[in-house]
Design a protein around this motif. Sequence first.
Motif, short mmCIF file in Angstrom:
data_model
loop_
_atom_site.label_atom_id
_atom_site.label_comp_id
_atom_site.label_asym_id
_atom_site.label_seq_id
_atom_site.Cartn_x
_atom_site.Cartn_y
_atom_site.Cartn_z
N LEU A 88 0.81 -1.21 0.00
CA LEU A 88 0.00 0.00 0.00
C LEU A 88 0.85 1.27 0.00
CD1 LEU A 88 -2.99 -0.78 2.40
CD2 LEU A 88 -3.06 -0.44 -0.07
N PHE A 89 2.02 1.22 0.63
CA PHE A 89 2.86 2.43 0.66
C PHE A 89 3.38 2.77 -0.74
CE2 PHE A 89 5.91 -0.97 1.05
CZ PHE A 89 7.08 -0.50 0.46
N LEU A 90 3.68 1.76 -1.55
CA LEU A 90 4.09 2.02 -2.93
C LEU A 90 2.89 2.48 -3.77
CD1 LEU A 90 6.48 -1.01 -3.60
CD2 LEU A 90 7.11 1.39 -3.31
N TYR A 91 1.73 1.91 -3.49
CA TYR A 91 0.50 2.30 -4.19
C TYR A 91 0.19 3.77 -3.94
CZ TYR A 91 -4.53 2.29 -5.29
OH TYR A 91 -5.77 2.57 -5.81
N GLN A 92 0.36 4.21 -2.68
CA GLN A 92 0.13 5.61 -2.34
C GLN A 92 1.20 6.51 -2.93
OE1 GLN A 92 -2.39 7.00 -0.91
NE2 GLN A 92 -1.55 9.06 -0.74
N PHE A 93 2.43 6.03 -2.96
CA PHE A 93 3.54 6.82 -3.49
C PHE A 93 3.32 7.17 -4.96
CE2 PHE A 93 7.85 6.96 -5.43
CZ PHE A 93 8.30 8.11 -4.80
N LEU A 94 2.71 6.24 -5.71
CA LEU A 94 2.48 6.46 -7.13
C LEU A 94 1.33 7.44 -7.40
CD1 LEU A 94 2.91 2.84 -8.53
CD2 LEU A 94 4.50 4.75 -8.71
N LYS A 95 0.65 7.90 -6.37
CA LYS A 95 -0.41 8.89 -6.55
C LYS A 95 0.13 10.31 -6.59
CE LYS A 95 -3.92 6.13 -4.13
NZ LYS A 95 -4.85 6.10 -2.98
N TYR A 96 1.36 10.50 -6.17
CA TYR A 96 1.91 11.85 -6.10
C TYR A 96 2.39 12.32 -7.48
CZ TYR A 96 1.70 11.08 -1.09
OH TYR A 96 1.26 10.82 0.18
N THR A 97 2.46 13.63 -7.64
CA THR A 97 2.73 14.23 -8.95
C THR A 97 4.03 13.76 -9.56
OG1 THR A 97 1.51 16.22 -8.26
CG2 THR A 97 2.98 16.42 -10.18
N TYR A 98 5.11 13.77 -8.78
CA TYR A 98 6.42 13.44 -9.34
C TYR A 98 6.75 11.95 -9.25
CZ TYR A 98 7.13 18.45 -9.53
OH TYR A 98 7.00 19.79 -9.83
N ALA A 99 5.72 11.14 -9.13
CA ALA A 99 5.90 9.69 -9.15
C ALA A 99 4.89 9.02 -10.07
CB ALA A 99 5.79 9.12 -7.74
N SER A 100 4.13 9.82 -10.83
CA SER A 100 3.12 9.27 -11.72
C SER A 100 3.01 10.15 -12.96
CB SER A 100 1.76 9.21 -11.00
OG SER A 100 1.36 10.50 -10.59
N GLY A 101 2.12 9.78 -13.86
CA GLY A 101 1.93 10.56 -15.08
C GLY A 101 3.20 10.61 -15.91
N HIS A 102 3.66 11.82 -16.22
CA HIS A 102 4.88 11.98 -17.02
C HIS A 102 6.13 11.55 -16.25
CE1 HIS A 102 2.68 13.98 -20.18
NE2 HIS A 102 2.19 14.87 -19.32
N TYR A 103 6.01 11.44 -14.93
CA TYR A 103 7.16 11.07 -14.10
C TYR A 103 7.05 9.64 -13.59
CZ TYR A 103 7.44 16.17 -14.05
OH TYR A 103 7.50 17.49 -14.41
N ILE A 104 6.29 8.81 -14.29
CA ILE A 104 6.04 7.45 -13.82
C ILE A 104 7.32 6.64 -13.71
CG2 ILE A 104 5.65 6.52 -16.14
CD1 ILE A 104 3.75 5.58 -12.91
N VAL A 105 8.32 6.95 -14.54
CA VAL A 105 9.60 6.24 -14.47
C VAL A 105 10.29 6.52 -13.14
CG1 VAL A 105 11.89 5.98 -15.51
CG2 VAL A 105 9.87 6.24 -16.97
N LEU A 106 10.14 7.75 -12.64
CA LEU A 106 10.73 8.08 -11.34
C LEU A 106 10.08 7.26 -10.22
CD1 LEU A 106 10.99 11.99 -11.54
CD2 LEU A 106 12.83 10.32 -11.81
N GLY A 107 8.75 7.14 -10.29
CA GLY A 107 8.03 6.43 -9.24
C GLY A 107 8.19 4.93 -9.28
N THR A 108 8.37 4.37 -10.47
CA THR A 108 8.43 2.92 -10.60
C THR A 108 9.84 2.36 -10.71
OG1 THR A 108 8.15 3.12 -13.00
CG2 THR A 108 6.16 2.81 -11.68
#
Length: 266
Positions: A88-108
């Motif tokens: 769940l902590f990773l799931y929540q982390f991917l909801k933030y701006t700089y970890a999703s969308g155009h920055y999905i590579v940063l988050g994943t």
Amino acid sequence: MHRGKGMKFVGDSRIPMNNRMKNVPKDYSEYPGKTEAFLPNFLLKEWMVGAVFLVGFMVFIIAEPPPLEREADPLAAGYIPLPDWYFLFLYQFLKYTYASGHYIVLGTVVFPGIASIALLLAPWLDPGPERRLSKRPIASGMMLLATISMFFLTWQSVVTHNWKAISQQGEIQNTVQIDKSAKGYKIATDQGCISCHGSNLQGAVGPNLVAMEDLTVEHVMDVARNGYGKMPAGQFKGSDKELKTLAKYIASLGEGGGGGGSGGGE
């Protein structure tokens, strides 16, 4: 004479006794109380800690059984998957701006990669022999930061998630055998109805059509043309004849006919 203290073993008299070779480990018997035998002392402690966590995990599972959901439907595009609690902590982390969308590579990739590398480099980042946390600021700080982050993100995921919607979308329902060979079902497929209502028309993004016992042909035709609730108008693009066939098919679902009743085979 104490073991390992005051005794020197020299294989060649030309080698100075006082120069210890680099690759030969130090005799830790000189540090009583700061080391212990791996077997059985250290290994027994590891097993005991592991047993405590295992028993605690089993008690937690018995007290809070994992919820079961209905059979997965690949056509339910609106289904929101929810990972297990330990992700769940990773799931929540991917909801933030700089970890999703155009920055999905940063988050994943980037941020989890940095955390993994830091964990692997921990023995080299803080190689001190001390066991007290206060004497190992680098290792203690990293572990404290990681623990606080995981707890905070997990808590955020729990308190901000729409659990009511999740329980409804995953609720186990009685399987209804509908007639998928009927012309009405083919029209529903061609018009994209199953993308919102599921391949068995038992609900996905849209409501469960099988459970609506009060549907009439006229009401279905009106909704298909003019929309209703979250369903926008103009979704149906076919002819009036096709709309009537579809309406009869959907209306028969709520009557327990499985789409094989009135209009189901037209």
